[in-house]
Design an enzyme around this catalytic site. Structure first.
Site, PDB file in Angstrom:
ATOM      1  N   ARG A  20       1.098  -1.440   0.461  1.00 49.89           N
ATOM      2  CA  ARG A  20      -0.060  -0.066  -0.352  1.00 49.89           C
ATOM      3  C   ARG A  20       0.827   1.182   0.047  1.00 49.89           C
ATOM      4  O   ARG A  20       1.572   1.266   0.202  1.00 49.89           O
ATOM      5  CB  ARG A  20      -0.547  -0.374   1.519  1.00 49.89           C
ATOM      6  CG  ARG A  20      -0.125  -0.363   2.422  1.00 49.89           C
ATOM      7  CD  ARG A  20      -1.281  -0.143   3.894  1.00 49.89           C
ATOM      8  NE  ARG A  20      -0.483   0.238   4.635  1.00 49.89           N
ATOM      9  CZ  ARG A  20      -0.910   1.029   6.084  1.00 49.89           C
ATOM     10  NH1 ARG A  20      -2.462  -0.153   5.939  1.00 49.89           N
ATOM     11  NH2 ARG A  20      -0.314   0.890   7.362  1.00 49.89           N
ATOM     12  N   ILE A  22       3.105   4.564  -0.341  1.00 49.62           N
ATOM     13  CA  ILE A  22       4.418   4.498  -0.932  1.00 49.62           C
ATOM     14  C   ILE A  22       5.270   3.126  -2.009  1.00 49.62           C
ATOM     15  O   ILE A  22       5.467   3.108  -2.901  1.00 49.62           O
ATOM     16  CB  ILE A  22       5.250   5.103  -0.586  1.00 49.62           C
ATOM     17  CG1 ILE A  22       5.143   6.412   0.688  1.00 49.62           C
ATOM     18  CG2 ILE A  22       6.825   5.450  -0.685  1.00 49.62           C
ATOM     19  CD1 ILE A  22       5.442   7.178   1.571  1.00 49.62           C
ATOM     20  N   ASP A  67       7.755 -10.951   6.598  1.00 52.31           N
ATOM     21  CA  ASP A  67       8.340 -10.010   8.290  1.00 52.31           C
ATOM     22  C   ASP A  67       9.781  -9.167   7.588  1.00 52.31           C
ATOM     23  O   ASP A  67      10.455 -10.510   7.806  1.00 52.31           O
ATOM     24  CB  ASP A  67       8.036 -10.243   9.481  1.00 52.31           C
ATOM     25  CG  ASP A  67       8.058  -9.712  10.753  1.00 52.31           C
ATOM     26  OD1 ASP A  67       8.593  -8.691  10.606  1.00 52.31           O
ATOM     27  OD2 ASP A  67       7.568 -10.193  11.576  1.00 52.31           O
ATOM     28  N   VAL A  68      10.069  -7.815   7.665  1.00 50.03           N
ATOM     29  CA  VAL A  68      11.315  -8.006   7.492  1.00 50.03           C
ATOM     30  C   VAL A  68      12.195  -8.132   8.686  1.00 50.03           C
ATOM     31  O   VAL A  68      13.179  -7.642   8.843  1.00 50.03           O
ATOM     32  CB  VAL A  68      11.392  -5.912   6.882  1.00 50.03           C
ATOM     33  CG1 VAL A  68      10.580  -6.194   5.304  1.00 50.03           C
ATOM     34  CG2 VAL A  68      10.747  -5.632   7.938  1.00 50.03           C
ATOM     35  N   TYR A 161      12.181   6.930  15.469  1.00 51.30           N
ATOM     36  CA  TYR A 161      12.192   6.882  14.582  1.00 51.30           C
ATOM     37  C   TYR A 161      13.575   7.470  13.683  1.00 51.30           C
ATOM     38  O   TYR A 161      13.593   7.172  12.731  1.00 51.30           O
ATOM     39  CB  TYR A 161      10.713   7.332  14.121  1.00 51.30           C
ATOM     40  CG  TYR A 161      10.404   7.618  12.689  1.00 51.30           C
ATOM     41  CD1 TYR A 161       9.617   6.431  12.127  1.00 51.30           C
ATOM     42  CD2 TYR A 161      10.989   8.975  11.690  1.00 51.30           C
ATOM     43  CE1 TYR A 161       9.281   6.420  11.238  1.00 51.30           C
ATOM     44  CE2 TYR A 161      10.313   8.636  10.902  1.00 51.30           C
ATOM     45  CZ  TYR A 161       9.441   7.520   9.737  1.00 51.30           C
ATOM     46  OH  TYR A 161       9.096   7.323   8.767  1.00 51.30           O
ATOM     47  N   LYS A 165      15.884   6.133  11.246  1.00 50.56           N
ATOM     48  CA  LYS A 165      15.888   6.856   9.433  1.00 50.56           C
ATOM     49  C   LYS A 165      17.213   7.256   9.317  1.00 50.56           C
ATOM     50  O   LYS A 165      17.806   7.194   8.930  1.00 50.56           O
ATOM     51  CB  LYS A 165      14.493   7.735   9.447  1.00 50.56           C
ATOM     52  CG  LYS A 165      13.497   7.317   9.118  1.00 50.56           C
ATOM     53  CD  LYS A 165      13.263   6.327   8.355  1.00 50.56           C
ATOM     54  CE  LYS A 165      11.762   5.719   8.131  1.00 50.56           C
ATOM     55  NZ  LYS A 165      12.290   4.949   7.300  1.00 50.56           N
TER      56      LYS A 165
HETATM   57  P1  NDP Z   1       2.701   1.963   5.807  1.00 51.54           P
HETATM   58  O1  NDP Z   1       2.123   2.523   7.112  1.00 51.54           O
HETATM   59  O2  NDP Z   1       1.245   2.797   4.496  1.00 51.54           O
HETATM   60  O3  NDP Z   1       2.975   1.553   4.184  1.00 51.54           O
HETATM   61  C1  NDP Z   1       3.660   0.981   5.474  1.00 51.54           C
HETATM   62  C2  NDP Z   1       3.879  -1.076   4.992  1.00 51.54           C
HETATM   63  O4  NDP Z   1       4.400  -1.543   5.613  1.00 51.54           O
HETATM   64  C3  NDP Z   1       2.071  -1.484   5.185  1.00 51.54           C
HETATM   65  O5  NDP Z   1       2.123  -2.047   4.542  1.00 51.54           O
HETATM   66  C4  NDP Z   1       2.986  -2.143   6.315  1.00 51.54           C
HETATM   67  O6  NDP Z   1       2.237  -3.971   6.261  1.00 51.54           O
HETATM   68  C5  NDP Z   1       3.948  -2.832   5.891  1.00 51.54           C
HETATM   69  N1  NDP Z   1       5.554  -2.861   7.086  1.00 51.54           N
HETATM   70  C6  NDP Z   1       5.432  -2.390   8.198  1.00 51.54           C
HETATM   71  N2  NDP Z   1       5.771  -3.226   8.727  1.00 51.54           N
HETATM   72  C7  NDP Z   1       6.348  -4.974   8.271  1.00 51.54           C
HETATM   73  C8  NDP Z   1       7.414  -5.470   8.065  1.00 51.54           C
HETATM   74  N3  NDP Z   1       7.782  -5.617   9.507  1.00 51.54           N
HETATM   75  N4  NDP Z   1       7.539  -6.456   7.412  1.00 51.54           N
HETATM   76  C9  NDP Z   1       6.653  -5.830   5.530  1.00 51.54           C
HETATM   77  N5  NDP Z   1       6.334  -5.108   6.206  1.00 51.54           N
HETATM   78  C10 NDP Z   1       6.262  -4.207   7.043  1.00 51.54           C
HETATM   79  O7  NDP Z   1       3.027   3.507   5.597  1.00 51.54           O
HETATM   80  P2  NDP Z   1       3.883   4.534   4.253  1.00 51.54           P
HETATM   81  O8  NDP Z   1       3.819   4.139   3.040  1.00 51.54           O
HETATM   82  O9  NDP Z   1       3.749   6.419   4.420  1.00 51.54           O
HETATM   83  O10 NDP Z   1       5.632   5.053   4.559  1.00 51.54           O
HETATM   84  C11 NDP Z   1       6.957   3.937   3.537  1.00 51.54           C
HETATM   85  C12 NDP Z   1       7.837   4.115   4.224  1.00 51.54           C
HETATM   86  O11 NDP Z   1       7.853   5.400   4.182  1.00 51.54           O
HETATM   87  C13 NDP Z   1       8.372   3.766   5.784  1.00 51.54           C
HETATM   88  O12 NDP Z   1       9.622   3.385   5.691  1.00 51.54           O
HETATM   89  C14 NDP Z   1       8.406   5.098   6.644  1.00 51.54           C
HETATM   90  O13 NDP Z   1       8.877   4.850   6.968  1.00 51.54           O
HETATM   91  C15 NDP Z   1       8.818   6.043   5.184  1.00 51.54           C
HETATM   92  N6  NDP Z   1       8.319   7.399   5.197  1.00 51.54           N
HETATM   93  C16 NDP Z   1       6.891   7.872   5.407  1.00 51.54           C
HETATM   94  C17 NDP Z   1       6.665   9.095   5.391  1.00 51.54           C
HETATM   95  C18 NDP Z   1       5.275   9.276   5.737  1.00 51.54           C
HETATM   96  O14 NDP Z   1       5.093  10.704   5.590  1.00 51.54           O
HETATM   97  N7  NDP Z   1       4.854   8.437   4.693  1.00 51.54           N
HETATM   98  C19 NDP Z   1       8.070  10.054   5.547  1.00 51.54           C
HETATM   99  C20 NDP Z   1       9.113   9.465   5.465  1.00 51.54           C
HETATM  100  C21 NDP Z   1       9.654   8.429   5.449  1.00 51.54           C
HETATM  101  P3  NDP Z   1       1.191  -3.306   7.394  1.00 51.54           P
HETATM  102  O15 NDP Z   1      -0.229  -3.654   6.111  1.00 51.54           O
HETATM  103  O16 NDP Z   1       1.231  -3.873   8.653  1.00 51.54           O
HETATM  104  O17 NDP Z   1       1.047  -1.938   7.802  1.00 51.54           O
END
Ligand code: NDP
Length: 256
Positions: A20, A22, A67-68, A161, A165
């Site tokens: 989902r 990004i 799960d990463v 966090y 990062k």
């Molecule tokens: P979302 O929460 O929308 O998406 C993150 C996805 O990663 C989810 O599908 C989530 O699964 C999955 N996930 C979480 N934990 C794990 C795991 N252990 N193993 C595999 N998958 C996992 O976040 P964003 O799209 O907003 O964020 C994506 C990246 O961008 C992240 O690294 C975030 O820190 C970074 N980022 C985001 C910003 C923002 O403002 N949104 C700003 C700066 C950086 P689940 O559906 O179970 O939650």
């Protein structure tokens, strides 16, 4: 010539947390440019929805539940991708979570959870996919860092966090240096606030949102495709000379 530089036909890409927002936008961008895409997602339902969205556009895609934080599972995922496709060209370490707690009251479990997913998970992904890329003598890894690795966000309190990062950015430079002569590029993208599930709770707090926008020169949040486009550039041969770089896509946030 320049159009060809962005062509990913025949290449194989993996996006962690690709179900989902990004991650999915990134998978879409890579697939639109010709890559076969594997989304590695922890939540099967989110993963299935992301996969269906990719397949609805006619893209070749598959889902691995991953799960990463499980380093063995990350290695197994990389091995399975290479076994099936014979190659892996692009790995995007995108999976991440955001939590908030004051530093002096930070519970051990919350600290470890955020660092485990946002930093350790990124390392496991780089190590597992990077090894296959080094064997092949080519590949591009893109880590999703954050402006939080450069500045400390306000008003939310999230030392875990921010520290994780910053670690992602330096991990990126460290591995880029180790692997530069062996054909593997490692870069990061550092987004500002992007409108996703992660930022929704903050955006819904009017006082937080006002502070965020007052501190952002462009005065707006970003959308997932604006980060996907940055990843796309770094993934392609258009970025053949770019390694160890943190591409800051922050609407100007770190200017002030
Ligand atoms: P979302 O929460 O929308 O998406 C993150 C996805 O990663 C989810 O599908 C989530 O699964 C999955 N996930 C979480 N934990 C794990 C795991 N252990 N193993 C595999 N998958 C996992 O976040 P964003 O799209 O907003 O964020 C994506 C990246 O961008 C992240 O690294 C975030 O820190 C970074 N980022 C985001 C910003 C923002 O403002 N949104 C700003 C700066 C950086 P689940 O559906 O179970 O939650």
């Amino acid at each position: 010539m320049y159009k060809e530089l962005f062509d990913l036909s025949g290449r194989v890409a993996v996006v962690t947390g690709g179900g989902r927002n990004i991650g999915l936008a990134t998978a879409m961008a890579l697939a639109e440019h010709g890559a076969k895409v594997v989304i590695a997602e922890i939540d099967p339902k989110v993963g299935e929805e992301g996969l269906a969205a990719l397949q609805a556009k006619g893209y070749e895609a598959e889902l691995h539940q991953l799960d990463v934080t499980d380093s063995r599972a990350v290695t197994a995922c990389a091995d399975a991708v290479v076994k099936k496709y014979g190659r892996v060209d692009i790995a995007v370490a995108n999976a991440g979570i955001a939590l908030s707690a004051p530093g002096e009251e930070m519970p051990d479990e919350q600290w470890h959870k955020v660092v485990d997913i946002n930093l350790n998970g990124v390392f496991y992904t780089n190590r597992a996919f990077g090894k296959h890329m080094l064997d092949a003598g080519k590949g591009s890894i893109i880590n999703i860092g954050s402006m939080s690795g450069i500045i400390s966000n306000y008003p939310q309190e999230q030392v875990h966090y921010n520290a994780a990062k910053a670690g992602v950015h330096h991990l990126t430079k460290s591995l880029a240096g180790e692997w530069a002569k062996r054909g593997v590029r490692v870069n990061a993208v550092a987004p500002t606030y992007i409108e996703t599930a992660m930022t929704k709770p903050g955006m819904e707090k009017a006082d937080w949102y006002k502070i965020w926008m007052d501190m952002t020169p462009m005065g707006r949040v970003g959308q997932p495709p604006e980060i996907a486009a940055c990843v796309l550039f770094l993934a392609t041969d258009a970025a053949s000379l770019v390694t160890g770089h943190v591409l800051v896509a922050d609407a100007g946030y770190t200017i002030w």
